[in-house]
Design a protein around this motif. Structure first.
Motif, PDB file in Angstrom:
ATOM      1  N   UNK A 121      18.199  -7.752   1.760  1.00 12.23           N
ATOM      2  CA  UNK A 121      19.203  -6.702   1.972  1.00 12.23           C
ATOM      3  C   UNK A 121      19.000  -5.578   0.964  1.00 12.23           C
ATOM      4  N   UNK A 122      18.692  -5.953  -0.264  1.00 10.92           N
ATOM      5  CA  UNK A 122      18.452  -4.959  -1.311  1.00 10.92           C
ATOM      6  C   UNK A 122      17.230  -4.102  -0.968  1.00 10.92           C
ATOM      7  N   UNK A 123      16.160  -4.755  -0.472  1.00  9.30           N
ATOM      8  CA  UNK A 123      14.956  -4.014  -0.083  1.00  9.30           C
ATOM      9  C   UNK A 123      15.275  -3.038   1.044  1.00  9.30           C
ATOM     10  N   UNK A 124      16.048  -3.491   2.022  1.00  8.02           N
ATOM     11  CA  UNK A 124      16.428  -2.628   3.144  1.00  8.02           C
ATOM     12  C   UNK A 124      17.248  -1.432   2.639  1.00  8.02           C
ATOM     13  N   UNK A 125      18.177  -1.714   1.749  1.00  3.90           N
ATOM     14  CA  UNK A 125      19.047  -0.657   1.232  1.00  3.90           C
ATOM     15  C   UNK A 125      18.245   0.397   0.488  1.00  3.90           C
ATOM     16  N   UNK A 130      20.061  -3.998  11.575  1.00  3.57           N
ATOM     17  CA  UNK A 130      20.430  -2.854  12.395  1.00  3.57           C
ATOM     18  C   UNK A 130      21.378  -1.936  11.633  1.00  3.57           C
ATOM     19  N   UNK A 131      21.131  -0.613  11.726  1.00  3.19           N
ATOM     20  CA  UNK A 131      22.013   0.337  11.050  1.00  3.19           C
ATOM     21  C   UNK A 131      23.161   0.752  11.979  1.00  3.19           C
ATOM     22  N   UNK A 164      16.329   2.298   3.313  1.00  7.60           N
ATOM     23  CA  UNK A 164      17.140   3.046   4.271  1.00  7.60           C
ATOM     24  C   UNK A 164      18.171   3.944   3.601  1.00  7.60           C
ATOM     25  N   UNK A 165      18.571   3.585   2.378  1.00  4.83           N
ATOM     26  CA  UNK A 165      19.605   4.363   1.710  1.00  4.83           C
ATOM     27  C   UNK A 165      20.997   3.874   1.994  1.00  4.83           C
ATOM     28  N   UNK A 185      22.418   1.930  15.466  1.00  3.87           N
ATOM     29  CA  UNK A 185      21.793   0.983  16.382  1.00  3.87           C
ATOM     30  C   UNK A 185      20.288   0.880  16.222  1.00  3.87           C
ATOM     31  N   UNK A 186      19.705   1.555  15.211  1.00  5.63           N
ATOM     32  CA  UNK A 186      18.276   1.471  14.952  1.00  5.63           C
ATOM     33  C   UNK A 186      17.981   0.190  14.178  1.00  5.63           C
ATOM     34  N   UNK A 187      16.995  -0.573  14.638  1.00  2.00           N
ATOM     35  CA  UNK A 187      16.737  -1.871  14.021  1.00  2.00           C
ATOM     36  C   UNK A 187      15.320  -1.971  13.472  1.00  2.00           C
ATOM     37  N   UNK A 188      15.147  -2.812  12.468  1.00  7.62           N
ATOM     38  CA  UNK A 188      13.841  -3.178  11.932  1.00  7.62           C
ATOM     39  C   UNK A 188      13.827  -4.694  11.764  1.00  7.62           C
ATOM     40  N   UNK A 189      12.653  -5.231  11.538  1.00  6.22           N
ATOM     41  CA  UNK A 189      12.527  -6.668  11.311  1.00  6.22           C
ATOM     42  C   UNK A 189      12.300  -6.914   9.824  1.00  6.22           C
ATOM     43  N   UNK A 190      13.119  -7.768   9.253  1.00  2.00           N
ATOM     44  CA  UNK A 190      12.960  -8.184   7.865  1.00  2.00           C
ATOM     45  C   UNK A 190      12.386  -9.581   7.808  1.00  2.00           C
ATOM     46  N   UNK A 191      11.449  -9.798   6.880  1.00  2.00           N
ATOM     47  CA  UNK A 191      10.755 -11.078   6.787  1.00  2.00           C
ATOM     48  C   UNK A 191      10.865 -11.621   5.373  1.00  2.00           C
TER      49      UNK A 191
END
Length: 513
Positions: free
Chosen positions: A5-9, A35-36, A12-13, A39-45
């Protein structure tokens, strides 16, 4: 999870509005769809092996620069145990061709086209993708070599062959293993070997174009391996004819990138890799199925054994006599024998021969749908009035035959028969003296007999015949009743007749054999 979640933040900001875990493959990596608010989504691994994750990240960036159909790496943690990639959606090739697989290998034209698109793209990934690729970044090794072959062959020996309790001579088998390893690595290859190229690792976009994932186990190696891995996947049940067409689709696409070997050489080398890949997957199925007790892998063993059986029966000259002897014994074990006929059901009713077709040599063995061998057959026969529409087939099979009786002489035009039906003696006598209905039914019987006979052979459960006339009272009733009695008398199966407009139903019970 918090670090993902931290990496995504950071990327993405803002924190994701929704996080959903999604099914992964056979690895230990965990996948999430983030998903933001738009509605835009990415895959986190989240991975467990830095080396494996590094290999995927390196290969993905390399392929992306070459504009290969792979996801893009959007962000990665410093230790590379967490990363974000573009979301390719949820439709895999494996899911898209599920219908053909569940139908026992009867793939629709649309499904076949998806397979062709995918196999045509593979040489590009293998040949162009290998350009300027630093194979030292591959995991767990840089190149397909003798040691990796022997590892997989011994995996087969210890995790599958030993579990069957077949007696074998360790040294003789090892000698053939080493000879096979030498043959498999005898040709120099500068291509990228995907290694786990299968339908589950191909995603499809909205236009049906293939995108590739899960190539982190790839390395420098022979291109034959991926073709064998894809087309001889045990659960796919590709019929021989389709498989052959896809092989030549790949071969012709390969011509765009390298000077291809002769067809004979290509086919012989491919056969060797098919044999190796089959043993390799049996080792995996043995470990995952016999030792870890995972049902999916246990269910995959019989089709893999069938692949092996077909290989041994082919015209390919194998040079591993002791290995061939052991593999032949393996295919003959009772637990791996396919049941091709069923003599009778426990309740004494007629059943079916499951293999009514003689396959053409070029097409391989006949395949069967999920509807085969479910018997016994029940035939439904209806009479009806066209004014009220054709009877609905509650089985969902589409209604079978519908015969129009209105061309025959109609007793309903005569006052004495207006209140009678085709079950009453005066109407029966009228129709049979006239004779038109008998000629009509003679043709019907020929069609019906051939159809019923084949349905019994294939083990289908439902067949429907309907006869329509103006009022559903005379000609259609006569015809339906006589066909029902004819089928029951000739085949001894259960027949249900319904005269819809007369609200009359009757069942002829199946005869005991």
């Amino acid at each position: 999870m918090e670090k993902l979640i931290e990496l995504y933040t950071q990327w993405r900001g803002a924190e994701p509005a929704n996080v959903q875990q999604i099914p992964g493959g056979g690895s230990n990596r965990t996948y999430f769809r983030l998903t933001d608010k738009q509605g835009q989504s990415v895959i986190g691994v989240i991975g467990t092996s830095r080396d494996e994750d590094h290999a995927f990240i390196y290969l993905t960036k390399h392929f992306s620069r070459l504009q290969m159909p792979v996801p893009k790496i959007l962000a990665a943690s410093d230790d590379q145990l967490r990363y974000l990639q573009t979301d390719l959606g949820s439709m895999s090739l494996f899911d898209a061709i599920r219908g053909g697989r569940e139908a026992g290998g009867r793939y629709t034209l649309k499904e076949q086209e998806l397979l062709r698109r995918t196999i045509r793209e593979l040489p590009k990934m293998q040949m162009q993708g290998a350009r300027d690729l630093d194979f030292e970044n591959c995991y767990p090794q840089a190149e397909f070599d003798v040691d990796s072959v022997l590892f997989d062959l011994n995996y087969f020996k210890y995790c599958f062959l030993k579990a069957t309790e077949i007696d074998f001579h360790e040294l003789k088998l090892e000698a053939d293993f080493r000879l096979m390893a030498k043959d498999l690595t005898s040709e120099q290859s500068d291509s990228f070997l995907y290694r786990d190229f299968q339908a589950r690792n191909v995603m499809l976009d909205h236009d049906g174009n293939p995108w590739f994932i899960d190539y982190q186990g790839g390395r420098k190696g022979p291109f034959y391996y991926d073709v064998a891995s894809f087309l001889w996947q045990a659960s796919a049940k590709y019929p021989h004819k389709l498989r052959r067409e896809l092989v030549y689709e790949y071969y012709n696409s390969l011509k765009n990138y390298i000077e291809v070997p002769t067809v004979r050489h290509f086919v012989n080398r491919l056969s060797l890799f098919v044999l190796f890949r089959t043993l390799q997957v049996l080792g995996a199925y043995g470990f995952r199925g016999y030792f870890e007790q995972k049902k999916h892998f246990i269910e995959s063993i019989p089709p893999a054994i069938q692949n092996l059986r077909e290989l041994l029966a082919s015209s390919t000259p194998w040079h591993y006599p002791y290995l061939m002897e052991i593999l032949q014994k393996l295919t003959e074990l009772p637990q791996f024998q396919q049941i091709e006929t069923v003599a009778s059901r426990a309740d004494g009713y007629k059943t079916t021969d499951l293999n009514p077709y003689k396959a053409h040599p070029q097409d391989g063995p006949a395949t069967f749908s999920k509807y085969d061998a479910q018997g016994p057959l029940v035939v439904k026969v209806f009479s009806f009035s066209y004014r009220n529409g054709i009877p609905e087939d509650e089985s969902g099979n589409g209604g079978g035959y519908v015969f129009d009786c209105r061309s025959t002489h109609n007793p309903g035009r005569y006052e004495p028969y207006k209140k009678l039906t085709g079950l009453d003696e005066p109407v029966i006598r009228f129709l049979e003296d006239d004779g038109e209905i008998l000629t009509f039914l003679d043709s019907v019987y020929k069609l019906a007999d051939a159809h019923v006979r084949r349905y019994i052979q294939r083990g289908f459960t439902s067949l429907m015949f309907s006869f329509g006339c103006t009022g559903g009272q005379h000609r259609s009733v006569y015809s339906a009743q006589h066909l029902a009695e004819h089928i029951h008398e000739k085949f001894g199966i259960e027949v249900r007749v319904e005269h819809r407009e007369q609200k009359i139903k009757q069942t002829f019970e199946a005869k005991k054999i």
